[in-house]
Design a protein around this motif. Structure first.
Motif, PDB file in Angstrom:
ATOM      1  N   VAL A   1       7.479  -6.067   1.623  1.00 52.70           N
ATOM      2  CA  VAL A   1       7.687  -7.484   1.297  1.00 52.70           C
ATOM      3  C   VAL A   1       7.134  -7.689  -0.126  1.00 52.70           C
TER       4      VAL A   1
ATOM      5  N   THR B   1      -2.911  -8.207  -3.500  1.00 48.82           N
ATOM      6  CA  THR B   1      -2.565  -7.347  -4.650  1.00 48.82           C
ATOM      7  C   THR B   1      -1.064  -7.307  -4.908  1.00 48.82           C
ATOM      8  N   ASN B   2      -0.305  -7.834  -3.989  1.00 48.04           N
ATOM      9  CA  ASN B   2       1.160  -7.830  -4.098  1.00 48.04           C
ATOM     10  C   ASN B   2       1.718  -6.433  -4.387  1.00 48.04           C
ATOM     11  N   CYS B   3       1.165  -5.435  -3.723  1.00 48.98           N
ATOM     12  CA  CYS B   3       1.571  -4.048  -3.994  1.00 48.98           C
ATOM     13  C   CYS B   3       2.929  -3.688  -3.402  1.00 48.98           C
ATOM     14  N   LYS B   4       3.441  -4.469  -2.500  1.00 53.63           N
ATOM     15  CA  LYS B   4       4.762  -4.299  -1.865  1.00 53.63           C
ATOM     16  C   LYS B   4       4.824  -3.138  -0.855  1.00 53.63           C
ATOM     17  N   ASP B   5       3.710  -2.487  -0.558  1.00 56.27           N
ATOM     18  CA  ASP B   5       3.754  -1.345   0.367  1.00 56.27           C
ATOM     19  C   ASP B   5       4.209  -1.755   1.779  1.00 56.27           C
ATOM     20  N   CYS B   6       4.111  -3.030   2.090  1.00 56.66           N
ATOM     21  CA  CYS B   6       4.540  -3.505   3.410  1.00 56.66           C
ATOM     22  C   CYS B   6       6.046  -3.765   3.450  1.00 56.66           C
TER      23      CYS B   6
ATOM     24  N   THR C   1       5.459  -9.992  -1.813  1.00 60.12           N
ATOM     25  CA  THR C   1       4.111 -10.517  -2.093  1.00 60.12           C
ATOM     26  C   THR C   1       3.295 -10.617  -0.807  1.00 60.12           C
ATOM     27  N   CYS C   2       1.974 -10.686  -0.997  1.00 57.13           N
ATOM     28  CA  CYS C   2       1.093 -10.857   0.164  1.00 57.13           C
ATOM     29  C   CYS C   2       1.377 -12.199   0.855  1.00 57.13           C
TER      30      CYS C   2
ATOM     31  N   CYS D   1       0.806  -3.503   6.731  1.00 51.98           N
ATOM     32  CA  CYS D   1      -0.027  -3.524   5.514  1.00 51.98           C
ATOM     33  C   CYS D   1      -1.122  -2.467   5.666  1.00 51.98           C
ATOM     34  N   PRO D   2      -1.042  -1.381   4.898  1.00 47.37           N
ATOM     35  CA  PRO D   2      -2.048  -0.321   5.062  1.00 47.37           C
ATOM     36  C   PRO D   2      -3.370  -0.631   4.362  1.00 47.37           C
ATOM     37  N   HIS D   3      -3.463  -1.736   3.618  1.00 45.51           N
ATOM     38  CA  HIS D   3      -4.639  -1.996   2.787  1.00 45.51           C
ATOM     39  C   HIS D   3      -5.575  -3.064   3.327  1.00 45.51           C
TER      40      HIS D   3
ATOM     41  N   LEU E   1      -5.729 -11.292   3.493  1.00 43.86           N
ATOM     42  CA  LEU E   1      -4.986 -10.126   2.977  1.00 43.86           C
ATOM     43  C   LEU E   1      -5.544  -9.712   1.615  1.00 43.86           C
ATOM     44  N   PRO E   2      -5.243  -8.481   1.114  1.00 45.24           N
ATOM     45  CA  PRO E   2      -5.830  -8.006  -0.151  1.00 45.24           C
ATOM     46  C   PRO E   2      -5.354  -8.760  -1.402  1.00 45.24           C
TER      47      PRO E   2
ATOM     48  N   PHE F   1       4.327 -11.847   3.029  1.00 48.88           N
ATOM     49  CA  PHE F   1       3.966 -11.061   4.212  1.00 48.88           C
ATOM     50  C   PHE F   1       3.181 -11.936   5.207  1.00 48.88           C
TER      51      PHE F   1
HETATM   52 FE1  SF4 Z   1      -0.062  -7.418   0.241  1.00 47.93          FE
HETATM   53 FE2  SF4 Z   1       1.888  -6.161   1.514  1.00 47.93          FE
HETATM   54 FE3  SF4 Z   1       0.448  -4.883  -0.320  1.00 47.93          FE
HETATM   55 FE4  SF4 Z   1      -0.623  -5.543   2.044  1.00 47.93          FE
HETATM   56  S1  SF4 Z   1       1.013  -4.112   1.678  1.00 47.93           S
HETATM   57  S2  SF4 Z   1      -1.548  -5.771   0.032  1.00 47.93           S
HETATM   58  S3  SF4 Z   1       0.375  -7.496   2.391  1.00 47.93           S
HETATM   59  S4  SF4 Z   1       1.830  -6.644  -0.635  1.00 47.93           S
END
Ligand code: SF4
Length: 447
Positions: free
Chosen positions: A22, A15-20, A24-25, A42-44, A12-13, A28
């Motif tokens: 959740v 980055t803990n961007c939360k776009d999913c 943290t990665c 996860c779009p990334h 997984l990327p 997820f």
């Molecule tokens: Fe990580 Fe979720 Fe962001 Fe994907 S979308 S990089 S799994 S936090």
């Protein structure tokens, strides 16, 4: 082999961007590993990681699609040995077998049973799914004529079965692009069958003489580039066939055996000449673990119990079975017919609606969305409350259909009547029976 949460996390990327959705990665990755999330959330994720993760996430039993378009049937795709571990995904396909040596009138009657016997349950349409045309004559023209007749009579996905690939070709020439399952590929004809399936991109039925020969054939066909296989052990004895189904499922799930990681087909119709026994045998293989069960006929008394069994086994055990909320008309209700209300737990709905139907008295039945909980459980959870009922009664438009405004609530929740009278001015709140079996005398008294 399924990847662990840590192995998934590495791909997984991070980055803990939360776009999913959740935090943290890592979280997820854990969800993905336990099957509670989809990779697409996860779009990334990079294309390379996606490819690796998709392969790892592929079910140990391959999903095979038979037919094309809306009527296509998916079999296999299972990930667990026991339903309670997660859920079963693709219901066992129920197939009607028609041979090319049966009398015309018999074929006609069978096809009528196949088309006519369709049932509505819990908002689902239940019916037999596939028609198998079997070549017993050995003659290409006879087989072709029967295939043509069946294909013209039903739009259902087809299984074409003939030992001779040339005979199969004749049948295929009459069904256009319907993506039939063809076969059987056996030790004798495997090369020609593989070529035919490959050239037309069709799934292939593989038939062994026993489990060992089936493994050998399956491995060989996969090595030849065929991925959509359906396995037939060739056994036509109940006990042995049952044992083999369990062995195949266990080998595919627990030991990740790639040669056995395909849906299976079982033929109760070739195990007995007694249709009632056939139905019983069919029920065994729906429970464990056939991808397709083939029957010699599908009259209502054979088909209906099998469809119900299948529906129960292939529902998600973690989600209660629910009926669609709404207003149900029973026995042609009119403006002065009473309005009953109940929860959308399927069993509750079927019992209540069945009792009202049996009373032969017209009534409106409101089914409230209680998230699949029964009346008492929903009431205890605050999902069958006076304000929830009142809000739905106001918005669903029942006052237009039943302007006499008589609302019957289940006797189990009689305590809601006072509050409901306040919430629904103009409605007469009537306390109904506590038990569904008392609905008929109750409605007769109300008349
Ligand atoms: Fe990580 Fe979720 Fe962001 Fe994907 S979308 S990089 S799994 S936090």
């Amino acid at each position: 082999m399924a990847l662990s949460g840590i192995e998934i996390y590495k791909l997984l990327p991070k980055t803990n961007c939360k776009d999913c959705g959740v935090p943290t990665c890592m979280a997820f990755a854990m969800k993905l590993a336990s099957g509670q999330a989809e990779l697409s959330q996860c779009p990334h994720v990079s294309a390379e990681s996606k490819a690796k993760l998709s392969t790892a996430a592929a079910p140990p039993i391959r999903t095979v699609t038979i037919g094309a378009g809306e009527k296509a049937v998916k079999v296999g795709g299972e990930t667990v040995q026991f339903r309670h571990e997660k859920t079963f995904y693709n219901p066992t396909g129920i197939a009607l077998r028609i041979t090319d040596i049966e009398p015309e009138a018999q074929v006609q009657a069978k096809l009528e049973n196949f088309s006519r016997n369709e049932y509505d349950r819990v908002g689902l349409k239940l019916k037999a799914d596939l028609v198998l045309v079997d070549c017993e004559s050995g003659k290409a023209d006879q087989f072709q004529a029967r295939v043509e007749k069946v294909a013209g009579a039903t739009g259902a996905p087809l299984i074409l079965r003939a030992a001779d690939p040339e005979v199969l070709k004749a049948g295929l020439a009459r069904i256009g692009d319907r993506k039939a399952l063809i076969g059987p590929a056996t030790a004798e004809n495997r090369q020609a069958m593989a070529e035919l399936a490959k050239s037309k991109s069709l799934p292939l039925l593989v038939q062994g003489k026993d489990l060992d020969s089936l493994i050998e054939l399956s491995s060989e066909l996969q090595a030849a580039g065929l991925n959509d296989l359906v396995l037939d052990t060739g056994t036509r004895i109940l006990g042995k066939a049952f044992e083999e189904q369990v062995i195949i499922r266990r080998a595919a799930i627990a030991q990740q055996n790639k040669s056995l990681g395909f849906p299976t087909v079982v033929f109760p119709c070739l195990m007995t000449k007694d249709l009632r026994k056939e139905a019983l045998y069919g029920s065994v293989f729906i429970a464990k673990y056939a991808g397709i069960v083939v029957l010699s006929d599908v009259p209502g008394e054979v088909l209906f119990p099998l469809l119900l069994e299948r529906m129960n086994i292939f529902t998600d055990p973690q989600r209660p079975m629910a009926t669609s909320p709404g207003i149900y008309e029973i026995n042609n209700p009119a403006a002065d017919s009473p309005v009953l209300i109940t929860a959308n737990f399927s069993l509750t709905y079927f019992i209540v609606s069945g009792e009202v139907e049996n009373s032969k008295l017209p009534a409106w039945l409101i089914v409230l969305n209680t998230e699949g909980l029964s009346v008492v459980t929903a009431w205890a959870a605050g999902k069958f409350s006076a304000d929830g009922i009142a809000a739905y009664v106001k918005k669903c438009g029942i006052d237009q259909k039943a302007p006499n405004k008589r609302l019957v609530i289940p006797g189990m929740v009689s305590g809601l009547s006072g509050e409901l009278e306040e919430e629904l001015p103009g409605w007469k709140i009537i306390i109904g029976p506590r038990e569904a079996q008392h609905i008929t005398p109750f409605l007769k008294e109300m008349k």
